[in-house]
Scaffold this motif. Structure first.
Motif, short mmCIF file in Angstrom:
data_model
loop_
_atom_site.label_atom_id
_atom_site.label_comp_id
_atom_site.label_asym_id
_atom_site.label_seq_id
_atom_site.Cartn_x
_atom_site.Cartn_y
_atom_site.Cartn_z
N TRP A 119 -6.89 -0.82 -5.73
CA TRP A 119 -6.88 0.98 -5.45
C TRP A 119 -7.52 1.75 -6.26
O TRP A 119 -8.51 2.72 -5.50
N VAL A 166 0.55 -1.12 0.10
CA VAL A 166 -0.25 -0.18 -0.08
C VAL A 166 0.59 1.05 -0.01
O VAL A 166 0.55 2.23 -0.81
N VAL A 186 -8.41 -5.70 -2.45
CA VAL A 186 -7.24 -4.78 -2.63
C VAL A 186 -6.30 -5.71 -0.87
O VAL A 186 -5.16 -6.30 -0.54
N LEU A 212 -2.63 0.74 7.53
CA LEU A 212 -3.20 -0.46 7.07
C LEU A 212 -4.16 -1.09 6.92
O LEU A 212 -5.21 -0.78 6.73
#
Length: 528
Positions: free
Chosen positions: A338, A271, A312, A286
């Motif tokens: 994303w 990420v 994701v 996260l």
């Protein structure tokens, strides 16, 4: 009636074609420079695997996808290009870029099906088709596996969802087509194993509430069957790939280390690399981000957002437990999730702003501030403020529908500008283009000999200085230049030959990065 219904559909197709054309042009703006790139050492190793196995065995491995044969889909890329163009890197780069170009209309159509919104699809694919942090999927030939896997994964999902969004079930022939695309994705890279789970989640999110167990079983037989069949294929694939002497899991870097720590740490890095390149993302951050995405998706009651929330978390599972932590092109599929969330979030914000009387009825002030920021991104601050004031005044006079269109374009421009700036500041492109120089030099040195060793000959390569960390790359290059399976090639200081065997070697060649010389050959011996 017919023409009245056809006209909006025709206009919609025209707008979609324009969007896809713009997206392809945008991608090529960044990608065409990759045509000047060469081979890297890893690509020589990949090519050697399929060359050594041969076309027939490589083709069979694509059918017996559960065997430990290394990513047989790569053979369908490497071998035709090798036999047609040899070791000229340009055709390989053209095909790699071509695969990514063909992926753009497919992923755009998938996004349109899922989001039912042109603006969401356009912004999502814009964010996906070129990302500076995963540029190696464009510029590094060894990442062809990620490009192929992404192409077939998205193609299989698009094919499936196209049928299901039309309210139909997959007929036997269509199911076979879906399975064929999925197997191609599996043969390209292990990342594809999550597709059955994503299809099943899609069906769960789409399903009505069941009155009883019988209704659930009827639903499972009708709607969940394709994902269950692909799940069985996946189980056979995983078992075959993780057992046997040729299994990648015998290597420590491919052996999963399953723990919560590895899971959260690796995903935090994923990420951070995709969304926050200049900031460290901690596991706690996260989990907070994931929670926000799930809450947003389910409060919004949007099936696409819900699917992407699962995407994701689930799609990176194949690499989430590997160390060292992967990144770069390995995140190509993850980026799609994303990108879709980004596209939907921006679209929702624009729609909210378009309905606000503060922004539309009296929007000059707020529009001026927004315009100043955008103007300042492309010119000096004074001129940026002036441009922004003009944009702000224009925003205040717009209708909601025009505002949505203009705001979407401005967001797309801002994203494109930030991508361009990040691409320029990273210095990655010149570095990666130069990284293939050593391979090019050694190929040219071997070719400069104008030598084709006699079939079934033995060859000893004496390296003055090996330019590669992997000492075998020189042997791979020589084998591919000569293209003769009957040759037996050794490397001095790597293959320890006894004096008797050394005396019988047909060819001894001195080789460095830039030059090569024949020390011994049958022709030289006869002349003496």
């Amino acid at each position: 009636m017919g023409s009245a219904e056809t006209e909006p559909a025709y206009r919609s197709a025209i707008f979609d074609t324009i969007c896809v054309t713009v997206l392809i042009a945008y991608f090529l703006h960044f990608a065409l420079v990759a045509l000047h790139g060469g081979f890297r050492g890893d690509e020589m190793m990949n090519m050697m695997i399929y060359w050594r196995a041969g076309a027939l065995k490589s083709l069979l491995a694509n059918l017996t996808f559960w065997t430990p044969f290394y990513r047989p889909g790569g053979a369908l890329y490497y071998l035709p290009l090798y036999y047609a163009f040899g070791l000229d890197p340009e055709p390989y780069r053209i095909v790699q870029i071509g695969i990514l170009v063909v992926s753009i209309p497919i992923v755009y159509y998938l996004s349109r099906c899922l989001a039912s919104s042109r603006s969401v699809a356009f912004l999502a694919v814009l964010a996906l088709c070129y990302h500076p942090r995963i540029a190696s999927v464009v510029f590094v030939g060894a990442f062809i596996y990620d490009a192929l896997c992404g192409f077939f994964y998205i193609a299989a999902l698009t094919y499936y969802i196209h049928i299901r969004e039309n309210g139909l079930l997959l007929r036997p022939g269509q199911l076979l087509g879906f399975l064929a695309l999925y197997i191609c994705a599996l043969n390209s890279k292990e990342m594809a194993v999550t597709l059955p789970v994503m299809v099943l989640i899609y069906e769960f999110l789409k399903a009505p509430r069941w009155g009883d167990w019988k209704a659930f079983l009827r639903w499972s037989w009708s709607f969940a069957l394709p994902s269950l069949i692909t799940g069985l294929l996946t189980a056979a694939y995983i078992y075959g790939k993780t057992h046997g002497n040729l299994s990648l899991t015998r290597l420590d870097t491919y052996r999963p280390k399953i723990s919560w720590h590895h899971f959260t740490t690796s995903n935090a890095k994923f990420v951070g690399e995709l969304l926050f390149p200049h900031h460290v993302v901690t596991p706690r951050m996260l989990l907070t981000l994931w929670a926000v995405v799930f809450i947003y998706a389910f409060m919004r009651r949007d099936r696409m957002l819900q699917l992407m929330a699962f995407w994701v978390v689930i799609v990176p599972l194949p690499i989430a437990f590997l160390t060292p932590i992967r990144g770069d092109a390995c995140l190509y599929l993850l980026l799609y999730g994303w990108a879709m969330i980004f596209g939907k979030l921006v679209s929702d914000l624009i729609m909210l702003m378009s309905k606000s009387p503060i922004l539309i009825g009296r929007g000059a002030v707020v529009g001026g501030i927004t315009g100043a920021i955008i103007g300042g991104a492309v010119t000096d601050r004074v001129r940026g403020t002036a441009i922004g004031a003009g944009l702000g005044a224009a925003v205040g006079k717009m209708s909601p529908s025009v505002f949505v269109a203009v705001a979407t374009v401005l967001v797309a421009l801002a994203l494109a500008i930030s991508t361009q700036l990040e691409n320029q500041s990273s210095g990655y492109i010149p570095a990666v283009l130069n990284s293939g120089q050593k391979v090019a030099h050694v190929i040219k040195a071997v070719q400069s000999l104008n030598l084709r060793p006699a079939p079934r000959s033995t060859v000893l390569l004496k390296m003055k200085e090996n330019p590669f960390p992997n000492k075998w790359h020189v042997l791979f290059i020589a084998s591919l230049v000569w293209n003769d399976h009957t040759l037996q090639i050794w490397l001095e200081d790597v293959n320890q030959l006894p004096p008797q065997q050394l005396a019988k070697v047909d060819y001894i060649i001195s080789l460095s990065e830039f030059e090569a010389h024949v020390i011994r050959s049958p022709e030289v011996s006869k002349s003496h």
